[in-house]
Design an enzyme around this catalytic site. Structure first.
Site, short mmCIF file in Angstrom:
data_model
loop_
_atom_site.label_atom_id
_atom_site.label_comp_id
_atom_site.label_asym_id
_atom_site.label_seq_id
_atom_site.Cartn_x
_atom_site.Cartn_y
_atom_site.Cartn_z
N ARG A 12 0.82 -1.22 0.00
CA ARG A 12 0.00 0.00 0.00
C ARG A 12 0.85 1.26 0.00
NH1 ARG A 12 -2.35 -3.76 -0.95
NH2 ARG A 12 -4.45 -4.42 -0.32
N GLY A 39 3.76 8.31 25.87
CA GLY A 39 2.52 8.59 25.15
C GLY A 39 2.73 8.96 23.69
N ARG A 71 -2.62 5.65 27.96
CA ARG A 71 -2.22 6.30 26.71
C ARG A 71 -0.98 5.70 26.04
NH1 ARG A 71 -0.58 8.29 31.11
NH2 ARG A 71 1.46 9.18 31.41
N CYS A 174 15.31 28.53 19.16
CA CYS A 174 15.01 29.80 18.48
C CYS A 174 13.61 30.28 18.89
CB CYS A 174 15.03 29.62 16.97
SG CYS A 174 16.65 29.40 16.24
N CYS A 191 2.45 15.96 32.02
CA CYS A 191 1.26 15.11 32.03
C CYS A 191 0.92 14.63 33.44
CB CYS A 191 1.44 13.92 31.10
SG CYS A 191 1.40 14.40 29.37
N CYS A 250 22.01 27.67 18.10
CA CYS A 250 22.31 27.33 16.70
C CYS A 250 23.12 28.40 15.97
CB CYS A 250 21.03 26.99 15.95
SG CYS A 250 19.90 28.35 15.72
ZN LIG Z 1 18.22 28.16 17.32
#
Ligand SMILES: [Zn+2]
Lengths: 251, 81
Positions: A12, A39, A71, A174, A191, A250
């Site tokens: 499929r 979960g 869950r 970010c 949770c 980053c």
């Molecule tokens: Zn970043």
């Protein structure tokens, strides 16, 4: 190449224009790391296993408790007190014996994480706390490994895919800069304290599996966006993200 | 008017999902945030430092300008999994 058995198992997928045999081979050759098999991690791992991702590494150090079973759908009542990764490995192996599943029964901080993700195509953050989220994000940024992160609490879900192979991609920090140690923590909710409606985790974990497969297949259009889901309204909303010049993670 | 939307736990904390706020005197997101929080004690959840903001479905900073008929959204980080 796919064997005759794989041709049948994935029939499929082979009919889907965006996958076909070439895509299924990409999935077969892919290595994916899932941090947290709770979960979100249960449905994400189930779909990636069934879909034929060639190698899955599961990192989780908890044991199965009764309150998980509402869950965390890989675990059954007769699995109580057993290690989550070991049961997950066994259950997923029964779902698809064609793929390799590595079980790392460690906290992510003690898992030698960099070596686990260095050759990975995608990392999934399925964890439930901010400290772990920032740790995973930093490692994925440093090693340029795409990250698919999701979270769910009460009736609200968030999903983000970051194609960190691209230097212009935003990262998790970010959007949500890590609070300084002297700042008051906003991280009170999880949770265990706020609860969560069970199928919300199925929605968000399945979306993580979907985004992971798309990154493997080279469909990166929906990366770099924040998708919010409100279970009570049954509504999705999406925000375009950008790299923050001020991001300490980053830049 | 500026359409303001709140997401995830902010909705419950503020008891408000969306509102229309007068754009008079609002230059940028910082102005809007200050004007919203000045409405009273119940708006304090907006002062948390790591809220993500968006203008017209694109991530934005406090310095970004907001104009009449813009749609502004506030997103808190969500954890739990
Ligand atoms: Zn970043």
């Amino acid at each position: 190449m796919l064997s005759d058995k794989e041709q049948l198992r994935y029939a499929r997928h082979l009919l889907v224009e965006h996958i076909a045999e070439a895509g299924q081979v990409k999935l077969k050759q892919a290595k994916v790391v899932i941090v947290g098999v709770g979960g979100l991690g249960c449905p994400a791992a189930l779909y990636l296993t069934a879909a034929g991702v060639g190698e899955l590494t599961l990192i989780e150090h908890d044991k199965i408790e009764l309150s998980n079973l509402q869950r965390q759908i890989l675990y059954k009542t007769n699995h109580l007190k057993r290690s989550k990764v070991e049961v997950a490995q066994q259950q997923l192996g029964a779902t698809n014996p064609e793929i390799k599943i590595n079980a790392i029964n460690q906290s992510v901080f003690n898992s030698n994480f960099t070596s686990l993700i260095q050759n990975a195509d995608v990392v999934l953050d399925c964890t439930d706390n901010f400290k772990t989220r920032y740790f995973i994000n930093q490692a994925c940024v440093d090693n340029k490994v795409p990250l698919v992160t999701a979270a769910a609490i009460a009736g609200n879900g968030q999903l983000m895919a970051f194609n960190l192979r691209d230097e212009n991609s935003p990262c998790y920090a970010c959007l949500f800069p890590e609070p300084e140690p002297n700042e008051e923590s906003q991280a009170g909710l999880n949770c265990a304290t706020a609860g969560v409606i069970s199928p919300l985790l199925g929605v968000m974990g399945s979306l993580q599996a979907l985004e992971t497969m798309k990154l493997i297949l080279g469909q990166t259009k929906s990366a770099g966006k924040l998708t919010s889901f409100d279970a009570w309204q049954l509504s999705f909303s999406q925000i375009g993200l950008r790299k923050a010049k001020s991001c300490k993670c980053c830049n | 008017m500026i359409r303001v939307l709140f997401f995830a736990q902010l909705k419950e904390q503020l008891g408000c999902e969306q509102l229309d706020f007068p754009s008079a005197g609002i230059g940028n997101l910082a102005d809007l945030k200050a004007a919203l929080t000045a409405q009273g004690e119940q708006w304090q959840p907006l002062t948390q430092t790591n809220l993500m903001m968006a203008i017209n479905q694109e991530m934005a900073d406090l310095e970004d300008s907001v104009a009449d008929r813009d749609e502004v959204a506030f997103f808190p980080p969500v954890t739990g999994g």
